[in-house]
Design an enzyme around this catalytic site. Sequence first.
Site, PDB file in Angstrom:
ATOM      1  N   TYR A 145       0.718  -1.286  -0.101  1.00 10.81           N
ATOM      2  CA  TYR A 145      -0.239  -0.066   0.025  1.00 10.81           C
ATOM      3  C   TYR A 145       1.044   1.192  -0.020  1.00 10.81           C
ATOM      4  O   TYR A 145       1.823   1.330   0.617  1.00 10.81           O
ATOM      5  CB  TYR A 145      -0.886   0.090   1.341  1.00 10.81           C
ATOM      6  CG  TYR A 145      -1.735   1.157   1.549  1.00 10.81           C
ATOM      7  CD1 TYR A 145      -1.445   2.036   2.355  1.00 10.81           C
ATOM      8  CD2 TYR A 145      -2.842   1.650   0.647  1.00 10.81           C
ATOM      9  CE1 TYR A 145      -2.291   3.152   2.605  1.00 10.81           C
ATOM     10  CE2 TYR A 145      -3.518   2.478   0.693  1.00 10.81           C
ATOM     11  CZ  TYR A 145      -3.209   3.586   1.689  1.00 10.81           C
ATOM     12  OH  TYR A 145      -4.164   4.523   1.944  1.00 10.81           O
ATOM     13  N   ASP A 240       9.397   2.971  -0.855  1.00 11.49           N
ATOM     14  CA  ASP A 240       8.174   3.820  -0.212  1.00 11.49           C
ATOM     15  C   ASP A 240       8.857   3.443   1.347  1.00 11.49           C
ATOM     16  O   ASP A 240       8.441   2.314   1.735  1.00 11.49           O
ATOM     17  CB  ASP A 240       6.990   3.058  -0.776  1.00 11.49           C
ATOM     18  CG  ASP A 240       5.875   3.644   0.430  1.00 11.49           C
ATOM     19  OD1 ASP A 240       4.725   3.538   0.053  1.00 11.49           O
ATOM     20  OD2 ASP A 240       6.223   4.546   1.303  1.00 11.49           O
ATOM     21  N   LYS A 268       5.179   9.461   8.303  1.00  9.16           N
ATOM     22  CA  LYS A 268       4.906   9.222   9.746  1.00  9.16           C
ATOM     23  C   LYS A 268       6.268   9.997  10.520  1.00  9.16           C
ATOM     24  O   LYS A 268       5.972  10.980  10.991  1.00  9.16           O
ATOM     25  CB  LYS A 268       5.023   7.648   9.691  1.00  9.16           C
ATOM     26  CG  LYS A 268       3.789   7.171   8.925  1.00  9.16           C
ATOM     27  CD  LYS A 268       3.699   5.671   8.861  1.00  9.16           C
ATOM     28  CE  LYS A 268       2.744   5.103   7.894  1.00  9.16           C
ATOM     29  NZ  LYS A 268       1.255   5.079   8.646  1.00  9.16           N
TER      30      LYS A 268
END
Length: 428
Positions: A145, A240, A268
Amino acid sequence: MLPREKSDALFAAALNHIPGGVNSPVRAFRAVGGNPFFVASAKGAWLTDVDGNRILDYVGTWGPAILGHAHPGIIASVKSAADRGTSFGIPNPGEVTLAQRVKEWVPSVGKIRFCNSGTEACMSAIRLARGFTGRDQIIKFDGCYHGHADSLLVRAGSGALTFGHPDSAGVPADFARHTLVLPFNDADAVTAAFATHGREIAALIVEGVPANAGLYLPRPGFYELLTRLCRENGAVFILDEVMTGFRLGKGGAQERYGLTPDLSCFGKIIGAGLPVGAFGGRTDIMDQLAPLGPVYQAGTLSGNPLAMAAGLAALDALESTDAYATLETLGLQLEAGMTEAARSAGIPVTWQRIGSMFCGYFTPGPVWNLADALKSDRARFARFFHGMLDAGIYLAPSQFEAGFISTAHSPADIDATISAASKVLRSL
Ligand code: KE4
């Protein structure tokens, strides 16, 4: 069962105003059943919900809280920045300082652009790769994802070499057909894909480690193969690191696996829980971005001074302590204890971990890809999740999510978690 009256009342109200009562789907507990609790405050490794329950947190707001919640240094920095104003829409010093710091920690980053979420970082990196190469097609892997941009909400086509189909309503088929979704860890599939489509591929994007279908790891040599195939075909290799960046070490997954991606995406931890995403890498690629180059990307709140202050404070704290050694020790302790707890309860659990990221799949395993992960007993996981929550321990509310340990967790917290798990597993 923890008292939940106030959370339940808030959720009932939320359902009247917010779709599904949440601002991000996973928070709705749909994968495990029941209602989510509402957090009143958080400190260290602990959450306090609106009913006053103290809950040991292994989600850590999905990764940002590597130092625990309300870390004093981060709070002080954000408060100080807030006193100077919350947004300027014109450069502020923190953008330069944090950019420099990321470049020191992640040598593959020649230049970096800040944005506001991991989704935005990955979406922008894909657009940049397409602009740089003049190509349209991208490759991603099933189970991975990269946020909810249209090009990335795509599921595998019928055959391994057919381009994808939308994985969400609202994504035009025309968008999905530019995305090829391959099985993770399948060297033959990715080699064949490049053999067939190599010169059409703008970019290949892959997570630092796949941690959005639980947690499974690259087989030895797989990421080196991806790097080589991208180089040989002129495709941009995008790693990623939204979840793994600054989590698996100062240099993230690329440091741990010895990779040099062309572009990396971050999120994050880099905002310490404030809204920050970033993408960076080769200068010749990054300089294609507006205002220098033809690839447009922008954001009112990009480089926000509070978010920059929070991210810098987090990296300062990570640098000034033996954070990563502590996280590895705690991760080993949890892994050993949970593995033994499942064994002695006679429950097949495949416990997978890298550093302070983990997932316990309720399947005999091994788990090397999405197909393996989907063999897990989700109903049994849901019972385990609620048993642990009733014991005051919050795991990720889905079998297909990763858990996170912070430097604020103690060995005693880990022992208490293992003890609770031993009891709950025996009740399943
Ligand atoms: P955000 O847009 O949620 O900041 O980042 C998207 C993203 C991109 N890349 C990776 C590797 C990610 O893990 C994420 C987001 N992770 C999920 C957790 N599985 C966020 C939780 C949520 O969606 O609420």
